[in-house]
Write a protein that holds these residues in place. Structure first.
Motif, PDB file in Angstrom:
ATOM      1  N   SER A   5      66.564  55.287  51.470  1.00 33.48           N
ATOM      2  CA  SER A   5      65.384  54.607  50.930  1.00 33.48           C
ATOM      3  C   SER A   5      64.104  55.252  51.438  1.00 33.48           C
ATOM      4  O   SER A   5      63.163  55.498  50.669  1.00 33.48           O
ATOM      5  N   SER A  56      63.700  58.661  49.789  1.00 29.72           N
ATOM      6  CA  SER A  56      63.228  58.535  48.406  1.00 29.72           C
ATOM      7  C   SER A  56      61.738  58.219  48.368  1.00 29.72           C
ATOM      8  O   SER A  56      60.987  58.792  47.580  1.00 29.72           O
ATOM      9  N   ALA A  95      64.909  62.142  42.379  1.00 34.28           N
ATOM     10  CA  ALA A  95      66.080  61.831  41.553  1.00 34.28           C
ATOM     11  C   ALA A  95      67.357  62.358  42.192  1.00 34.28           C
ATOM     12  O   ALA A  95      68.421  61.726  42.109  1.00 34.28           O
ATOM     13  N   VAL A 117      68.849  59.939  44.650  1.00 34.15           N
ATOM     14  CA  VAL A 117      69.676  58.903  44.017  1.00 34.15           C
ATOM     15  C   VAL A 117      71.100  59.425  43.837  1.00 34.15           C
ATOM     16  O   VAL A 117      72.077  58.731  44.126  1.00 34.15           O
ATOM     17  N   ALA A 171      72.876  59.525  47.127  1.00 35.86           N
ATOM     18  CA  ALA A 171      73.360  58.196  47.521  1.00 35.86           C
ATOM     19  C   ALA A 171      74.684  57.880  46.843  1.00 35.86           C
ATOM     20  O   ALA A 171      75.589  57.299  47.460  1.00 35.86           O
ATOM     21  N   ALA A 172      74.797  58.261  45.569  1.00 42.59           N
ATOM     22  CA  ALA A 172      76.051  58.026  44.854  1.00 42.59           C
ATOM     23  C   ALA A 172      77.188  58.856  45.460  1.00 42.59           C
ATOM     24  O   ALA A 172      78.310  58.371  45.618  1.00 42.59           O
ATOM     25  N   THR A 215      76.349  52.236  47.499  1.00 46.86           N
ATOM     26  CA  THR A 215      75.875  51.498  46.325  1.00 46.86           C
ATOM     27  C   THR A 215      74.499  50.903  46.586  1.00 46.86           C
ATOM     28  O   THR A 215      73.613  50.941  45.714  1.00 46.86           O
ATOM     29  N   VAL A 217      71.950  53.642  46.218  1.00 42.12           N
ATOM     30  CA  VAL A 217      71.665  53.975  44.819  1.00 42.12           C
ATOM     31  C   VAL A 217      70.685  52.971  44.225  1.00 42.12           C
ATOM     32  O   VAL A 217      69.703  53.345  43.567  1.00 42.12           O
ATOM     33  N   CYS A 239      67.142  53.375  46.023  1.00 43.38           N
ATOM     34  CA  CYS A 239      66.432  54.614  45.656  1.00 43.38           C
ATOM     35  C   CYS A 239      65.993  54.600  44.196  1.00 43.38           C
ATOM     36  O   CYS A 239      64.901  55.077  43.862  1.00 43.38           O
ATOM     37  N   THR A 240      66.824  54.051  43.325  1.00 41.06           N
ATOM     38  CA  THR A 240      66.434  53.937  41.919  1.00 41.06           C
ATOM     39  C   THR A 240      65.248  53.004  41.772  1.00 41.06           C
ATOM     40  O   THR A 240      64.288  53.300  41.033  1.00 41.06           O
ATOM     41  N   LEU A 278      62.077  54.794  42.979  1.00 38.13           N
ATOM     42  CA  LEU A 278      61.626  55.791  42.000  1.00 38.13           C
ATOM     43  C   LEU A 278      60.937  55.124  40.818  1.00 38.13           C
ATOM     44  O   LEU A 278      59.875  55.576  40.366  1.00 38.13           O
TER      45      LEU A 278
END
Length: 358
Positions: free
Chosen positions: A113, A116, A140, A143, A146-147, A152, A155, A158-159, A162
């Protein structure tokens, strides 16, 4: 109508930053003093809390310096370092990995986090479109990282950071966005405390317990009971494991309730909870007073709010690299780049010089 001179504007901005810094010093000093007071009254081990306070202060000071000198490179390097540390999560989690299956998840999500947020801050600080695009590609990529790391929570966080960073382009008033982050954090922490207190409806409690894990909820309940039994000073810093019936069962050797909020309440009482909340509010206040653009401020606010959410359900703040990273990101987002200061003051001298020649 008189327009303020650039020199006067710079002085006013410095005064605003000075007030935020003074508040931060006072709150961090109070946190350190209170942990020593509770140790003196209840006993315990204050070194963990003192290290966290020192890490935040050092990270913040370093971020202010790095953000002033290298407003793009500093957050970019920080983002890459955060991803590297997240990939080595077992090595940044206190204690053996096998003893704390909840810990690495929190540390990984927290570091990602912050990474990002740093990448998105670098994107907004970049001047050229190519460099700005590159920084967003990096965000990006975090993200995706993270995956690949199987986080999870990372992800999702971070998404969200963004998307918040992109949406910041439409925001003109940072106060509204920061207030939204404060409200989000208040709701999440209130929900965690309600779960520990058993104040939610049975169906919702069962659903949340399934997501959080029964063992974690039992530790939260122990922490809430300790806070109620010792509201003034708690049981003492670092003594949760000694007083928790769930921990003493020996299923895990990690002696933490996996919630910064509830750990503060159990070990340092309601004053500790208030100081933790004050520290987060100070960060938002410093961002509100920051001379950086609204986009940088809101991006950093989103990342730090994501960190607060992770810390509410995990022990991420027990990891030194996380607390240093939080201070570093806050410092970068509140530092005025030296190039901007020079550009602001230069016109005043140019006009003075041209007047003399005339």
């Amino acid at each position: 109508m008189n327009t303020p001179s650039p020199t006067a504007t710079a002085g006013w901005t410095a005064e605003r930053r000075g007030a935020a810094d003074a508040v931060g010093v006072a709150i961090l000093a109070a946190c350190a003093a209170w942990v020593l007071i509770t140790t003196g009254v209840r006993g315990g081990r204050p070194d963990g809390m003192l290290l966290a306070v020192l890490a935040v202060a050092a990270g913040y000071a370093g971020g202010r310096i790095a953000g002033a000198l290298l407003p793009v490179a500093a957050p970019c390097v920080g983002a890459l370092a955060g991803v590297a540390l997240a990939a080595a999560a077992p090595h940044v989690t206190p204690g053996p990995v096998s003893s704390s299956p909840l810990g690495p998840i929190g540390a990984t999500a927290a570091l990602l986090s912050l990474a990002s947020g740093a990448a998105c801050c670098a994107a907004w600080a970049a001047r050229g479109p190519a460099l700005r695009t590159g920084m967003r590609v990096l965000a990006a990529g975090i993200v995706l990282a993270a995956a690949l790391l199987g986080s999870t929570t990372g992800v999702i966080a971070c998404t969200g950071i963004l998307l918040c960073s992109l949406a910041a382009a439409l925001m003109r008033r940072r106060g509204l966005g920061l207030a939204g982050f404060a409200l989000t954090t208040a709701v999440l922490t209130g929900l965690a405390w309600a779960v520990a207190d058993g104040a939610l409806p049975e169906g919702l409690t069962t659903s949340l317990e399934g997501q959080l894990g029964g063992y974690r909820v039992r530790m939260w309940q122990d922490a809430e009971a300790m806070t109620g039994a010792h509201p003034a000073f708690g049981v003492g810093p670092g003594r949760f494991g000694e007083a928790s019936p769930t921990v003493t069962e020996g299923l895990l050797t990690d002696a933490k309730p996996h919630s910064a909020l509830l750990q503060q309440g159990a070990e340092q009482g309601f004053v500790g909870v208030a100081l933790l909340a004050a520290a987060f509010c100070w960060v938002l206040f410093a961002l509100w007073r920051s001379p950086r653009s609204t986009q940088v401020v809101l991006t950093a606010g989103a990342a730090l709010t994501a960190l607060a959410a992770v810390a509410t359900v995990g022990n991420a703040l027990s990891v030194t690299s996380v607390t240093v990273g939080a201070g570093l990101l806050a410092g970068i987002a509140t530092a005025r780049p030296l190039s901007e200061e020079a550009a602001q003051v230069r016109p005043a001298y140019s006009r003075k010089g041209s007047g003399g020649r005339g």
